[in-house]
Design a protein around this motif. Structure first.
Motif, PDB file in Angstrom:
ATOM      1  N   LEU A 167       0.801  -1.232   0.000  1.00 45.25           N
ATOM      2  CA  LEU A 167       0.000   0.000   0.000  1.00 45.25           C
ATOM      3  C   LEU A 167       0.837   1.288   0.000  1.00 45.25           C
ATOM      4  CD1 LEU A 167      -2.910  -1.111   2.339  1.00 45.25           C
ATOM      5  CD2 LEU A 167      -3.161  -0.292  -0.009  1.00 45.25           C
ATOM      6  N   PRO A 168       1.922   1.395   0.802  1.00 46.95           N
ATOM      7  CA  PRO A 168       2.718   2.636   0.780  1.00 46.95           C
ATOM      8  C   PRO A 168       3.356   2.932  -0.579  1.00 46.95           C
ATOM      9  CG  PRO A 168       3.163   1.388   2.779  1.00 46.95           C
ATOM     10  CD  PRO A 168       2.359   0.496   1.891  1.00 46.95           C
ATOM     11  N   LYS A 169       3.549   1.898  -1.411  1.00 55.63           N
ATOM     12  CA  LYS A 169       4.102   2.136  -2.747  1.00 55.63           C
ATOM     13  C   LYS A 169       3.163   2.988  -3.595  1.00 55.63           C
ATOM     14  CE  LYS A 169       6.300  -0.991  -5.027  1.00 55.63           C
ATOM     15  NZ  LYS A 169       6.668  -2.215  -5.773  1.00 55.63           N
ATOM     16  N   MET A 170       1.862   2.947  -3.253  1.00 55.72           N
ATOM     17  CA  MET A 170       0.869   3.739  -3.991  1.00 55.72           C
ATOM     18  C   MET A 170       0.396   4.940  -3.173  1.00 55.72           C
ATOM     19  SD  MET A 170       0.984   2.129  -6.767  1.00 55.72           S
ATOM     20  CE  MET A 170      -0.309   2.929  -7.700  1.00 55.72           C
ATOM     21  N   GLN A 171       1.245   5.363  -2.208  1.00 52.99           N
ATOM     22  CA  GLN A 171       1.074   6.595  -1.430  1.00 52.99           C
ATOM     23  C   GLN A 171       0.027   6.505  -0.315  1.00 52.99           C
ATOM     24  OE1 GLN A 171       0.696   9.256  -5.030  1.00 52.99           O
ATOM     25  NE2 GLN A 171       2.419  10.276  -4.090  1.00 52.99           N
ATOM     26  N   TYR A 172      -0.397   5.295   0.035  1.00 49.83           N
ATOM     27  CA  TYR A 172      -1.272   5.126   1.193  1.00 49.83           C
ATOM     28  C   TYR A 172      -0.423   5.026   2.458  1.00 49.83           C
ATOM     29  CZ  TYR A 172      -4.787   3.680  -2.273  1.00 49.83           C
ATOM     30  OH  TYR A 172      -5.640   3.631  -3.335  1.00 49.83           O
ATOM     31  N   MET A 173      -0.997   5.461   3.579  1.00 47.05           N
ATOM     32  CA  MET A 173      -0.377   5.244   4.888  1.00 47.05           C
ATOM     33  C   MET A 173      -1.195   4.189   5.621  1.00 47.05           C
ATOM     34  SD  MET A 173       2.331   7.112   5.249  1.00 47.05           S
ATOM     35  CE  MET A 173       2.583   7.099   7.025  1.00 47.05           C
ATOM     36  N   VAL A 174      -0.528   3.142   6.063  1.00 51.76           N
ATOM     37  CA  VAL A 174      -1.211   2.110   6.852  1.00 51.76           C
ATOM     38  C   VAL A 174      -1.244   2.594   8.298  1.00 51.76           C
ATOM     39  CG1 VAL A 174      -1.173  -0.279   7.633  1.00 51.76           C
ATOM     40  CG2 VAL A 174      -0.467   0.291   5.286  1.00 51.76           C
ATOM     41  N   LEU A 175      -2.464   2.807   8.830  1.00 49.60           N
ATOM     42  CA  LEU A 175      -2.621   3.344  10.182  1.00 49.60           C
ATOM     43  C   LEU A 175      -2.574   2.252  11.240  1.00 49.60           C
ATOM     44  CD1 LEU A 175      -5.455   5.948   9.467  1.00 49.60           C
ATOM     45  CD2 LEU A 175      -2.987   6.330   9.541  1.00 49.60           C
ATOM     46  N   GLU A 176      -3.261   1.117  10.947  1.00 47.37           N
ATOM     47  CA  GLU A 176      -3.240   0.011  11.893  1.00 47.37           C
ATOM     48  C   GLU A 176      -3.804  -1.239  11.222  1.00 47.37           C
ATOM     49  OE1 GLU A 176      -5.691   0.959  15.228  1.00 47.37           O
ATOM     50  OE2 GLU A 176      -7.572   0.778  14.123  1.00 47.37           O
ATOM     51  N   THR A 177      -3.469  -2.378  11.775  1.00 48.48           N
ATOM     52  CA  THR A 177      -4.060  -3.643  11.330  1.00 48.48           C
ATOM     53  C   THR A 177      -4.664  -4.349  12.540  1.00 48.48           C
ATOM     54  OG1 THR A 177      -1.943  -4.793  11.607  1.00 48.48           O
ATOM     55  CG2 THR A 177      -2.437  -3.940   9.417  1.00 48.48           C
ATOM     56  N   LYS A 178      -5.886  -4.841  12.367  1.00 49.63           N
ATOM     57  CA  LYS A 178      -6.563  -5.631  13.393  1.00 49.63           C
ATOM     58  C   LYS A 178      -7.096  -6.887  12.738  1.00 49.63           C
ATOM     59  CE  LYS A 178      -8.030  -1.986  16.596  1.00 49.63           C
ATOM     60  NZ  LYS A 178      -9.201  -1.333  17.253  1.00 49.63           N
ATOM     61  N   GLY A 179      -6.394  -7.994  12.999  1.00 50.36           N
ATOM     62  CA  GLY A 179      -6.763  -9.230  12.339  1.00 50.36           C
ATOM     63  C   GLY A 179      -6.568  -9.086  10.836  1.00 50.36           C
ATOM     64  N   GLU A 180      -7.650  -9.289  10.063  1.00 54.11           N
ATOM     65  CA  GLU A 180      -7.574  -9.153   8.605  1.00 54.11           C
ATOM     66  C   GLU A 180      -7.837  -7.717   8.145  1.00 54.11           C
ATOM     67  OE1 GLU A 180     -10.175 -11.923   6.756  1.00 54.11           O
ATOM     68  OE2 GLU A 180      -8.985 -13.680   7.312  1.00 54.11           O
ATOM     69  N   ASN A 181      -8.303  -6.866   9.041  1.00 51.98           N
ATOM     70  CA  ASN A 181      -8.653  -5.488   8.670  1.00 51.98           C
ATOM     71  C   ASN A 181      -7.421  -4.585   8.657  1.00 51.98           C
ATOM     72  OD1 ASN A 181     -11.434  -6.042   8.435  1.00 51.98           O
ATOM     73  ND2 ASN A 181     -11.708  -5.797  10.644  1.00 51.98           N
ATOM     74  N   ILE A 182      -7.287  -3.852   7.547  1.00 52.44           N
ATOM     75  CA  ILE A 182      -6.174  -2.909   7.383  1.00 52.44           C
ATOM     76  C   ILE A 182      -6.763  -1.517   7.250  1.00 52.44           C
ATOM     77  CG2 ILE A 182      -4.151  -2.308   6.010  1.00 52.44           C
ATOM     78  CD1 ILE A 182      -4.333  -5.190   4.834  1.00 52.44           C
ATOM     79  N   LYS A 183      -6.481  -0.656   8.207  1.00 53.32           N
ATOM     80  CA  LYS A 183      -6.974   0.717   8.172  1.00 53.32           C
ATOM     81  C   LYS A 183      -5.946   1.594   7.477  1.00 53.32           C
ATOM     82  CE  LYS A 183      -9.045   4.250  11.169  1.00 53.32           C
ATOM     83  NZ  LYS A 183      -9.332   4.606  12.574  1.00 53.32           N
ATOM     84  N   VAL A 184      -6.370   2.264   6.402  1.00 57.57           N
ATOM     85  CA  VAL A 184      -5.436   3.060   5.614  1.00 57.57           C
ATOM     86  C   VAL A 184      -5.893   4.518   5.544  1.00 57.57           C
ATOM     87  CG1 VAL A 184      -4.737   1.114   4.181  1.00 57.57           C
ATOM     88  CG2 VAL A 184      -6.604   2.576   3.420  1.00 57.57           C
ATOM     89  N   SER A 185      -4.906   5.388   5.382  1.00 54.90           N
ATOM     90  CA  SER A 185      -5.166   6.803   5.151  1.00 54.90           C
ATOM     91  C   SER A 185      -4.937   7.086   3.670  1.00 54.90           C
ATOM     92  CB  SER A 185      -4.230   7.661   6.005  1.00 54.90           C
ATOM     93  OG  SER A 185      -4.377   9.027   5.679  1.00 54.90           O
ATOM     94  N   ILE A 186      -5.974   7.639   3.008  1.00 52.11           N
ATOM     95  CA  ILE A 186      -5.898   7.941   1.580  1.00 52.11           C
ATOM     96  C   ILE A 186      -5.608   9.430   1.414  1.00 52.11           C
ATOM     97  CG2 ILE A 186      -7.135   7.880  -0.621  1.00 52.11           C
ATOM     98  CD1 ILE A 186      -8.995   5.765   0.680  1.00 52.11           C
ATOM     99  N   PRO A 187      -4.545   9.797   0.694  1.00 49.97           N
ATOM    100  CA  PRO A 187      -4.213  11.222   0.527  1.00 49.97           C
ATOM    101  C   PRO A 187      -5.394  12.028  -0.009  1.00 49.97           C
ATOM    102  CG  PRO A 187      -2.464   9.835  -0.353  1.00 49.97           C
ATOM    103  CD  PRO A 187      -3.599   8.926  -0.016  1.00 49.97           C
ATOM    104  N   SER A 188      -5.556  13.226   0.499  1.00 49.96           N
ATOM    105  CA  SER A 188      -6.689  14.063   0.087  1.00 49.96           C
ATOM    106  C   SER A 188      -6.661  14.385  -1.401  1.00 49.96           C
ATOM    107  CB  SER A 188      -6.691  15.366   0.883  1.00 49.96           C
ATOM    108  OG  SER A 188      -5.481  16.084   0.676  1.00 49.96           O
TER     109      SER A 188
END
Length: 554
Positions: A303-324
């Motif tokens: 995900l960071p290769k495409m400019q997303y920031m990974v905020l946290e992972t819980k189990g299978e869930n990946i919370k990401v920040s998408i640039p504005s």
């Protein structure tokens, strides 16, 4: 598609590693773009229109740096606090409602950068800005402006300033009539009694958006160090995105970004905002959509290769920040596509699905093909009409005021096309009009798609498959068109009833709704003489239109 004009040497300055032209071409292809042309140091890069964040070479370089892992996610843009205030007056609420702005200082502008700024501005106008209807941008010399700035609307005869590249003052109406830009964009202010303007604290007019800037305040040169940047439009969300894109570009030009406080009544907005979206995705969704075997850990690496920031992972869930600035992310499918690009589409091995099924036509398509052959055998001629049409043909000529439909807006190449058809009969009548000099009877049918508004769908619309039949001859009547309906329903194998109804396009008492299993699937009847008059048709017409999408589900 949009072309970004730049130089390979400028790209080399911005990318944090040595690149060859071949490597640049490869990485652009990996992120979904194309190196369109190379002529010495001059290069042209083709980007997709929805990637507004890549509309400058700086944006492209940011994406490439992330893809190579030279930076993690989207590089933060620092925004300084300030006392700059931009006021929105209530007078613009029914004119051009929103504005956003920021200040950039310490720029070292060259003729090349000014040219780039003008290109970026116009490309945003022409693409994401929908020819300035959605977004119009203004750039000014900060040192010539006195804050606060007020965005308001005034009568065009009371507006007077020297527009860009002119030498004499002109009124708002004169600008629309005589200035080249005014002539090009006059339609955006057509019918308005008040025109929007930006004024500074001394009463100087900065611009009359979305048409033209002031020559005195909006002329930029290599001597300009500090800028005031604003944009206007009907969507606050769109303006926020564009301001974030431009602020990022100016930050990459080594300018310092200062926030402006937008005061809209009691609401205060800080611009630029850089408000990222936060979404949750899973590796399972990526696997199902793309077909690559990746786990949660691998997805968080890609995900960071495409400019997303990974905020946290819980189990299978990946919370990401998408640039504005990523205005193209609408759905988890978009994120899955980016994961696939980071993984590398060339690294995906195509596989034949292990399915024990036999290919065939979809039931609805089979029904349409069978109906076409049946009706041709019944003596009717098949039509193919356009889905794009206009309000006059769909409603006014049919004695109707209006019905829910999909509008195309005012910027279509053909001014006579302003909507997608919501029913088929008017479009079939056009064929009869075009063949008035031919012999009769003219009995025709068409199997086609209408598009209707539907807020339950993610695209706010749905396709409806329909059958329309028209009988045009001297003695056609309700009985004759009902015989066609009898034959069609008998062929399909459904029972129906006709419930008498009223419809302004049909003769009262000779029209009804077609009911199947309690559902209204269409209408049938004799076209009203006034409608025939509106179309300049001399022969009677009977018509039938039914919804095959409903029938297919029975």
């Amino acid at each position: 598609m949009v072309i970004v004009d730049t130089t390979f040497s400028r790209m080399q300055e911005l990318v944090k590693k040595e690149l060859t032209i071949e490597e640049l071409e490869e990485v652009l292809a990996d992120i979904g773009m194309e190196l369109d042309e190379v002529n010495g140091d001059i290069i042209k890069i083709e980007i997709t229109a929805e990637r507004i964040d890549l509309i400058s070479v700086e944006g492209l370089a940011r994406a490439i740096n992330s893809y190579f892992g030279l930076v993690k996610g989207y590089e933060h843009v620092s925004v300084e606090k300030s006392d700059y205030v931009h006021l929105i007056d209530n007078s613009v609420k029914n004119v051009r409602e929103f504005t956003r702005s920021f200040v950039v200082k310490g720029l070292k502008l060259s003729d090349e950068l000014i040219k780039t700024l003008m290109q970026v501005q116009e490309k945003i106008h022409d693409t994401y800005g929908r020819k300035r209807k959605k977004v119009a941008i203004g750039v000014y010399d900060l040192n010539l402006i006195t804050f606060p700035i007020t965005y308001k609307a005034e009568k065009p005869e009371n507006i007077s300033f020297v527009p860009l590249d002119m030498i004499q003052e002109m009124s708002g109406l004169q600008i629309l009539e005589e200035h080249p830009k005014g002539q090009s964009y006059a339609h955006l202010l057509q019918g308005l009694t008040l025109f929007p303007i930006h004024k500074d604290a001394k009463g100087n007019i900065l611009s009359m958006p979305p048409v033209i800037n002031s020559h005195k305040l909006g002329k930029i040169s290599a001597a300009t160090k500090d800028l005031f940047v604003e944009c206007t439009g009907p969507s606050a969300e769109a303006l926020d995105s564009i301001m974030d894109v431009l602020a990022t570009m100016f930050a990459d030009w080594e300018g310092t970004i200062f926030a402006v406080t937008i005061k809209d009544g009691k609401e205060e907005i800080i611009c630029p905002s850089f408000k990222n979206q936060e979404w949750t995705v899973t590796a399972d969704v990526v696997k199902k959509l793309i077909g690559i075997d990746v786990d949660t850990k691998k997805v968080t690496e890609l995900l960071p290769k495409m400019q997303y920031m990974v905020l946290e992972t819980k189990g299978e869930n990946i919370k990401v920040s998408i640039p504005s600035v990523r205005t193209d992310i609408w759905h988890p499918v978009d994120i899955a596509d980016d994961v696939a690009r980071a993984y590398g589409y060339n690294n995906i091995t195509p596989k034949v699905p292990n399915l024990s099924t036999v290919g065939g036509m979809l039931p609805l398509n089979k029904l349409k093909e069978d109906l076409a052959n049946f009706l041709i055998g019944f003596g009717l001629i098949e039509l193919n009409s356009w889905a794009l049409t206009n309000h006059i043909d769909q409603y006014e000529k049919m004695n109707l005021v209006d019905e829910p439909h999909i509008k195309l807006g005012k910027d279509t190449q053909d001014s006579e096309l302003n909507q997608i058809r919501s029913w088929m009969i008017p479009e079939a009548i056009k064929t009869l009009v075009a063949n008035r000099s031919s012999g009769y009877p003219q009995n025709v049918f068409e199997l086609g798609i209408c598009v209707l508004p539907d807020n339950t769908k993610d695209v706010k619309a749905r396709n409806v498959e329909k059958l329309v039949c028209l009988l045009c001859e001297e003695k056609t009547d309700f009985t004759q068109i009902k015989q066609i309906l009898d034959a069609v329903c008998n062929f399909i194998g459904i029972e129906y009833a006709v419930k008498e109804s009223k419809h302004n396009s049909f003769i009262e008492g000779r029209m009804g709704n077609v009911i199947v299993n309690g559902l209204n699937i269409g209408l049938i009847g004799e076209i009203h003489p006034q409608v025939l008059d509106n179309w300049d048709l001399k022969m009677p017409v009977t018509a039938l239109e039914i919804d095959l999408s409903i029938i297919n589900k029975l």
